[in-house]
Design an enzyme around this catalytic site. Structure first.
Site, PDB file in Angstrom:
ATOM      1  N   CYS A  42      -8.575 -14.143   6.441  1.00  0.00           N
ATOM      2  CA  CYS A  42      -8.474 -12.625   6.274  1.00  0.00           C
ATOM      3  C   CYS A  42      -6.915 -12.181   7.073  1.00  0.00           C
ATOM      4  O   CYS A  42      -6.270 -11.619   6.443  1.00  0.00           O
ATOM      5  CB  CYS A  42      -9.602 -12.230   6.839  1.00  0.00           C
ATOM      6  SG  CYS A  42      -9.252 -10.451   7.021  1.00  0.00           S
ATOM      7  N   CYS A  47      -6.922 -10.701   3.463  1.00  0.00           N
ATOM      8  CA  CYS A  47      -7.016  -9.276   3.580  1.00  0.00           C
ATOM      9  C   CYS A  47      -5.862  -8.689   4.030  1.00  0.00           C
ATOM     10  O   CYS A  47      -5.217  -7.561   3.680  1.00  0.00           O
ATOM     11  CB  CYS A  47      -8.092  -8.867   4.338  1.00  0.00           C
ATOM     12  SG  CYS A  47      -9.895  -9.811   4.181  1.00  0.00           S
ATOM     13  N   LYS A  50      -2.454  -9.268   2.239  1.00  0.00           N
ATOM     14  CA  LYS A  50      -2.588  -8.681   0.945  1.00  0.00           C
ATOM     15  C   LYS A  50      -2.520  -7.284   0.916  1.00  0.00           C
ATOM     16  O   LYS A  50      -1.627  -6.819  -0.004  1.00  0.00           O
ATOM     17  CB  LYS A  50      -3.901  -9.250   0.457  1.00  0.00           C
ATOM     18  CG  LYS A  50      -4.215  -8.338  -0.786  1.00  0.00           C
ATOM     19  CD  LYS A  50      -5.597  -8.412  -1.279  1.00  0.00           C
ATOM     20  CE  LYS A  50      -6.372  -7.607  -0.208  1.00  0.00           C
ATOM     21  NZ  LYS A  50      -7.879  -7.706  -0.519  1.00  0.00           N
ATOM     22  N   TYR A 178     -11.518  -9.879  -7.971  1.00  0.00           N
ATOM     23  CA  TYR A 178     -10.905  -9.316  -6.780  1.00  0.00           C
ATOM     24  C   TYR A 178      -9.136  -9.937  -6.800  1.00  0.00           C
ATOM     25  O   TYR A 178      -8.293  -8.940  -7.135  1.00  0.00           O
ATOM     26  CB  TYR A 178     -11.246  -9.522  -5.574  1.00  0.00           C
ATOM     27  CG  TYR A 178     -12.660  -8.743  -5.220  1.00  0.00           C
ATOM     28  CD1 TYR A 178     -12.693  -7.911  -4.082  1.00  0.00           C
ATOM     29  CD2 TYR A 178     -13.894  -9.406  -5.509  1.00  0.00           C
ATOM     30  CE1 TYR A 178     -13.696  -7.363  -3.558  1.00  0.00           C
ATOM     31  CE2 TYR A 178     -14.927  -8.698  -5.193  1.00  0.00           C
ATOM     32  CZ  TYR A 178     -15.042  -7.564  -4.204  1.00  0.00           C
ATOM     33  OH  TYR A 178     -15.905  -7.100  -3.884  1.00  0.00           O
ATOM     34  N   GLU A 182      -5.805  -7.616  -8.017  1.00  0.00           N
ATOM     35  CA  GLU A 182      -5.173  -7.140  -6.975  1.00  0.00           C
ATOM     36  C   GLU A 182      -3.685  -7.754  -6.933  1.00  0.00           C
ATOM     37  O   GLU A 182      -2.726  -7.155  -6.766  1.00  0.00           O
ATOM     38  CB  GLU A 182      -5.632  -7.456  -5.558  1.00  0.00           C
ATOM     39  CG  GLU A 182      -7.174  -6.737  -5.375  1.00  0.00           C
ATOM     40  CD  GLU A 182      -7.830  -7.253  -3.775  1.00  0.00           C
ATOM     41  OE1 GLU A 182      -8.502  -6.223  -3.330  1.00  0.00           O
ATOM     42  OE2 GLU A 182      -7.361  -8.496  -3.625  1.00  0.00           O
ATOM     43  N   HIS A 435     -12.004  21.239  -0.122  1.00  0.00           N
ATOM     44  CA  HIS A 435     -11.388  21.802  -1.270  1.00  0.00           C
ATOM     45  C   HIS A 435      -9.774  22.110  -0.854  1.00  0.00           C
ATOM     46  O   HIS A 435      -9.631  22.584   0.394  1.00  0.00           O
ATOM     47  CB  HIS A 435     -11.714  22.961  -1.805  1.00  0.00           C
ATOM     48  CG  HIS A 435     -11.004  23.475  -3.142  1.00  0.00           C
ATOM     49  ND1 HIS A 435     -11.266  22.938  -4.303  1.00  0.00           N
ATOM     50  CD2 HIS A 435     -10.302  24.548  -3.184  1.00  0.00           C
ATOM     51  CE1 HIS A 435     -10.233  23.343  -4.997  1.00  0.00           C
ATOM     52  NE2 HIS A 435      -9.735  24.345  -4.646  1.00  0.00           N
ATOM     53  N   GLU A 440     -14.320  16.006  -3.275  1.00  0.00           N
ATOM     54  CA  GLU A 440     -15.223  17.043  -3.537  1.00  0.00           C
ATOM     55  C   GLU A 440     -15.984  16.806  -4.958  1.00  0.00           C
ATOM     56  O   GLU A 440     -17.193  17.427  -4.714  1.00  0.00           O
ATOM     57  CB  GLU A 440     -14.371  18.312  -3.709  1.00  0.00           C
ATOM     58  CG  GLU A 440     -13.752  18.904  -4.794  1.00  0.00           C
ATOM     59  CD  GLU A 440     -12.851  19.977  -4.692  1.00  0.00           C
ATOM     60  OE1 GLU A 440     -13.693  20.902  -4.874  1.00  0.00           O
ATOM     61  OE2 GLU A 440     -11.681  19.959  -4.401  1.00  0.00           O
TER      62      GLU A 440
END
Length: 452
Positions: A42, A47, A50, A178, A182, A435, A440
């Site tokens: 990682c 991770c 990346k 993944y 990516e 908003h 939302e």
């Protein structure tokens, strides 16, 4: 029997480090061996670097969109890979230092060496040292898998891509999970001409079908030349680049080939089977819900077990191991409901059941919103955000939330809290919208798009 350590951890990645640190902070004598760099996949080659590349690659789209908001960005912008790589490497080194510092503060004794299991209570290091331990935790992670085909040695994996000296002009990405999606988007955003080949019918197998299709089209619209139902047969060196033959008969010229075709547990040569530990498919360590192997003194967490191969899961498993073994509080990790994000461009965030999974089990109402987010309108970008709620028709519980759009990874973390707590559609509806935001839409979808 007197042991050198109460716990010896093999592997300095996220799961192993968390377990070692927590056990040591609780007063246990802990040793840890890591043969490469502290931080594991990682932090070092996964991770973290990346995501830094995702950030870097996203500026090309931001610069394009800026003109729609009145910015004169000119034509002199270019991406400097060596400059980025130097800063990325410095950040990784900083994080590795923090890992070491935290382990040292907790009292963990670190060994920069490869460790193997000699017997149920003993590990041997490549340095020649040998230690006994009341408990052994295997947290060795995984490695990229390369398919066996002619010329595969010319291709890089997700390990080597971080260490490129220069950015290629053209690249072929092989895979549809993944990592493949990516990096196809990352390279595309950095100005590389990208072709992506995946042998399956659609990318991201296991994700919601509608979201998979939406993301695939969005990736194509951004410039990734994506081909599904197609694999590659061979790679040949040709001049300064490569020639690649595809299963559909085409031959392509490229400067780099990236295999993102899956990962395998790093269990080969660890002595596990000789010690009596049962291994499963592709060398995955078989464990029970407490992360205990077939040998009572040996446990395993993280990608080496091939349960859910995500960093936060490995960390949770490491912590649960300490609770169970050292704190007298048997704790099992629930792998059934985990939020996930694919940092493609646009991002995909998901938690819970897909529409397909849910409707196979019970009647469901499906709420869908697809719209151009506000920032895309002035930018002149036609890309649409896609959101989906999968709701049980009987008790109105939200079974799944799926989002494709900017910041989907951030949004799904918050939606994940509600889904994990068992929120109903009415709980979502009672929440006052913020908003103007994309999020939302998650609380303003009033009528189901369809029931199944």
């Amino acid at each position: 029997m007197d042991f050198d350590y109460d716990l010896f951890v093999i592997g300095g990645g996220s799961g192993g480090v968390r377990a070692a640190r927590l056990a040591a902070e609780g007063g246990a004598r802990v040793g840890l061996a890591e043969e490469y760099r502290m931080g594991g996949t990682c932090v070092i080659r996964g991770c973290v670097p990346k995501k830094l590349m995702v950030f870097a690659s996203s500026f090309s789209v931001a610069l394009e969109d800026a003109a729609g908001f009145g910015w004169d960005t000119g034509s002199g912008c270019r991406f400097d890979w060596p400059a980025f790589k130097a800063k990325k490497d410095a950040e990784i080194a900083r994080l590795e230092g923090i890992y070491r510092q935290n382990l040292g503060k907790a009292g963990v004794e670190m060994h920069d060496a490869r460790a193997t299991v000699a017997d149920p209570h003993r590990v041997t290091l490549s340095s020649g040292e040998s230690f006994s331990a009341r408990h052994i935790l295997v947290a060795v992670g995984g490695h990229p898998f390369k398919p066996e085909l002619p010329g595969a040695e010319h291709a890089m994996t997700s390990n080597e891509i971080f260490e490129m000296d220069d950015l290629p002009r053209r690249a072929i990405v092989v895979g549809g999970g993944y990592i493949a999606c990516e990096f196809a988007c990352i390279l595309n955003g950095m100005g590389v001409a990208v072709q992506q080949f995946y042998r399956g019918a659609q990318i991201l197998r296991g994700f919601d079908d509608e979201m998979r299709g939406h993301l695939a089209e969005a990736m194509r619209a951004r410039g990734v030349d994506l081909h599904v139902g197609t694999d590659i047969e061979w790679i040949e060196k040709e001049g300064d680049g490569f020639r690649v033959k595809c299963t559909d008969g085409r031959e392509c010229e490229t400067d780099a080939v990236l295999f993102a075709t899956g990962r395998r547990p790093n269990t080969a040569g660890l002595g596990l089977e000789e010690a009596g530990v049962s291994l499963g498919r592709n060398g995955a360590i078989e464990v029970d819900k407490w992360s205990q192997t077939s040998v009572p003194s040996i446990y395993a967490v993280g990608d080496a077990t091939d349960r859910v191969n995500l960093t936060p899961v490995a960390i949770r498993e490491g912590a649960a191991f300490v609770e169970t073994v050292f704190n007298g509080n048997p704790t099992a990790v629930d792998h059934s409901l985990i939020a996930k994000a694919v940092f493609a461009q646009p991002e995909l965030g998901t938690i819970g059941q897909t529409e397909e999974e849910a409707r196979d089990q019970q009647p469901v109402d499906v709420y869908v919103a697809a719209f151009r987010p506000m920032q895309n309108i002035l930018a002149g970008r036609n890309e649409r955000v896609f959101m989906k709620l999968v709701v049980a028709a009987a008790d109105r519980k939200v079974l799944g939330v799926h989002i494709v759009g900017p910041g989907a990874g951030e949004l799904i973390q918050m939606a994940g809290i509600a889904v994990t707590m068992g929120a109903t559609k009415e709980d979502f509806d009672r929440t006052v919208a913020v908003h103007p935001t994309m999020a939302e839409e998650l609380v303003t979808m009033k009528a189901p798009t369809r029931s199944a």
